[in-house]
Design an enzyme around this catalytic site. Structure first.
Site, PDB file in Angstrom:
ATOM      1  N   GLU A  52      -0.542  46.463  20.139  1.00 57.14           N
ATOM      2  CA  GLU A  52      -0.350  46.079  18.605  1.00 57.14           C
ATOM      3  C   GLU A  52      -0.772  44.495  18.592  1.00 57.14           C
ATOM      4  O   GLU A  52      -1.795  44.105  17.861  1.00 57.14           O
ATOM      5  CB  GLU A  52       0.614  46.439  17.820  1.00 57.14           C
ATOM      6  N   GLU A 314      -4.262  43.373  32.479  1.00 56.42           N
ATOM      7  CA  GLU A 314      -5.536  43.509  33.405  1.00 56.42           C
ATOM      8  C   GLU A 314      -5.948  44.793  33.022  1.00 56.42           C
ATOM      9  O   GLU A 314      -6.935  45.151  34.309  1.00 56.42           O
ATOM     10  CB  GLU A 314      -5.125  42.917  34.878  1.00 56.42           C
ATOM     11  N   ASN A 338      -3.739  54.293  24.137  1.00 57.79           N
ATOM     12  CA  ASN A 338      -4.927  53.963  23.638  1.00 57.79           C
ATOM     13  C   ASN A 338      -6.543  54.144  24.945  1.00 57.79           C
ATOM     14  O   ASN A 338      -6.724  53.260  25.906  1.00 57.79           O
ATOM     15  CB  ASN A 338      -5.095  52.443  23.274  1.00 57.79           C
ATOM     16  N   LEU A 339      -7.362  54.862  24.946  1.00 62.02           N
ATOM     17  CA  LEU A 339      -8.627  55.726  25.503  1.00 62.02           C
ATOM     18  C   LEU A 339     -10.003  54.495  24.718  1.00 62.02           C
ATOM     19  O   LEU A 339     -10.417  54.268  25.702  1.00 62.02           O
ATOM     20  CB  LEU A 339      -8.598  56.480  25.335  1.00 62.02           C
ATOM     21  N   GLU A 341      -9.864  51.126  25.583  1.00 61.27           N
ATOM     22  CA  GLU A 341     -10.651  49.412  26.053  1.00 61.27           C
ATOM     23  C   GLU A 341     -11.488  50.946  27.696  1.00 61.27           C
ATOM     24  O   GLU A 341     -12.794  50.587  28.053  1.00 61.27           O
ATOM     25  CB  GLU A 341      -9.200  50.000  27.719  1.00 61.27           C
TER      26      GLU A 341
END
Length: 436
Positions: A52, A314, A338-339, A341
């Site tokens: 978030e 990281e 979450n994909l 990135e």
């Protein structure tokens, strides 16, 4: 909720042994503050944890650039979230824990900070908090909002709590039409569908660029591919060890270097012990220099089976290092991670069968060719191997990742516009008397 507060103190003490950040300012968890009450008129942004915070970081600085006079109160629920947000806190801003959702704690929190507008990121709707903010005249918005089918059904079974909570919201910015439909069925004001701000992650920002130098140094000295098990959850590391044991002999020489990055930092030592017990040669990320330094792979790296990602913040660098990533949280029925990135770093990703928390992003990544779907971890290893042996397919997947971000971007700017309008509306509204 009030009666359970002693148990919360015990939980914080236990978590604090592994993550000392949980021991910071414990009194704030109960709405108690030692410092004098600050001035009122805060834009309060609640980003409970790391994901978030990263989402809020994509739109809050844009809002601050447009309106530098707005002071932001950041609140969090986890130590990783609080630590990740600290670089975003300007001198005129503030940071605190969100209190336990008990009447006294919430009442003290609102009286102390006196926010003008509250923004909750993604899913964090609490019954007491929502009701008290409405009674105190603090408009509460749910931003980058998502609600999967499973969570919606659970909320519908608890209508006595969920409908008053969602009905107390002043506005909702939903990620998808399906999210908007489910949220509206729970009693929210008609949601605006603005998209997912996470698609506005910068393409190849500095963390990726720095790690790319390490990737090039690896490639110059070794022809071993680098594969990533990203944000793995409890049980997935054991399942991966078993699957890799079944398939390792069939993998073409040379075998890959695996990056294993547990999602929760308190599990770093546990996962390290698990990998070592399986007979794998493990190098810890904490033994390497910062990615921003000149690449210097230690001699043991060339013979390691696994690089354990025992660091915080990281994940962009890990995606940049990897040829292909397996998405943690999607191989157990946990809903995935979450994909986006991964897409921003140009890293092709293999999804497990469980991505219900990020269904729209997963579907879009599959359609763009940036991801492939696996039935289980054995299937995922086969898909990763096939990708690593096909340079043209890897290039096509990276192009698909870039196209994915281009097609779905823009939500951050739409969010800023909506929040600024809500801020100005709140400023123009007459102050509501606070109720006890």
């Amino acid at each position: 909720m009030t009666a359970l507060q002693p148990l919360l103190r015990l939980k914080l003490a236990r978590r604090g042994r592994a993550e000392p950040g949980y021991l910071h300012a414990v009194a704030q968890r109960f709405g108690r503050y030692s410092e004098p009450a600050p001035a009122d008129g805060w834009l309060w942004v609640h980003a409970v944890s790391l994901g978030e915070v990263r989402a809020a970081a994509l739109w809050v600085p844009r809002l601050q650039a447009a309106r530098p006079d707005i002071r932001v109160l950041w609140t969090h629920g986890t130590a990783t979230g609080r630590a990740a947000a600290q670089p975003l806190v300007r001198q005129q801003d503030a940071q605190a824990w969100l209190p336990w959702d008990a009447p006294g704690a919430v009442r003290r929190f609102v009286r102390h900070w006196r926010p003008r507008l509250g923004v909750l990121m993604e899913t964090e709707v609490w019954p007491t908090l929502a009701q008290h903010c409405r009674a105190a005249g603090v408009p509460l918005w749910l931003v980058n909002a998502r609600l999967n089918e499973r969570s919606w059904q659970r909320a519908m079974r608890l209508r006595c709590l969920s409908r008053p909570a969602y009905g107390a919201l002043a506005g909702v910015l939903a990620q998808t039409p399906d999210d908007a439909r489910r949220l509206h069925a729970l009693g929210t004001p008609a949601p605006q569908v603005v998209g997912n701000v996470k698609f506005d992650v910068p393409w190849h920002p500095d963390p990726w660029a720095a790690a790319q130098r390490w990737r090039l140094a690896w490639r110059a000295a070794s022809d071993r591919p680098v594969l990533l098990l990203a944000s793995s959850r409890e049980g997935e590391e054991s399942a991966w060890i078993a699957a890799w044991g079944r398939q390792r002999a069939a993998w073409p020489h040379p075998a890959p270097l695996w990056l294993v990055v547990p999602r929760h930092p308190q599990r770093f030592d546990e996962v390290h012990a698990l990998l070592c017990a399986a007979g794998l040669r493990v190098l810890r990320r904490s033994a390497l220099p910062a990615w921003t330094e000149e690449p210097a792979w230690p001699p043991e790296a060339w013979h390691a089976d696994v690089l354990l990602g025992d660091s915080l913040g990281e994940m962009p660098a890990y995606y940049a290092l990897a040829d292909v990533a397996l998405l943690g949280g999607s191989f157990a029925p946990l809903g995935g991670q979450n994909l986006i990135e991964a897409a921003a770093s140009g890293c092709p990703i293999v999804l497990g069968p469980h991505t219900f928390n990020f269904a729209q992003a997963a579907a879009a990544a599959l359609e763009a060719g940036a991801a492939r779907r696996a039935a289980d971890l054995d299937d995922a290893l086969r898909l990763a191997q096939a990708w690593c042996q096909d340079d043209a397919a890897l290039r096509a997947a990276r192009t698909g990742a870039e196209r994915l971000l281009q097609q779905h971007g823009g939500a951050a700017d739409r969010t800023v516009s909506a929040v600024l309008q809500a801020w100005d509306d709140a400023a123009a509204a007459p102050a509501a008397p606070e109720r006890a």
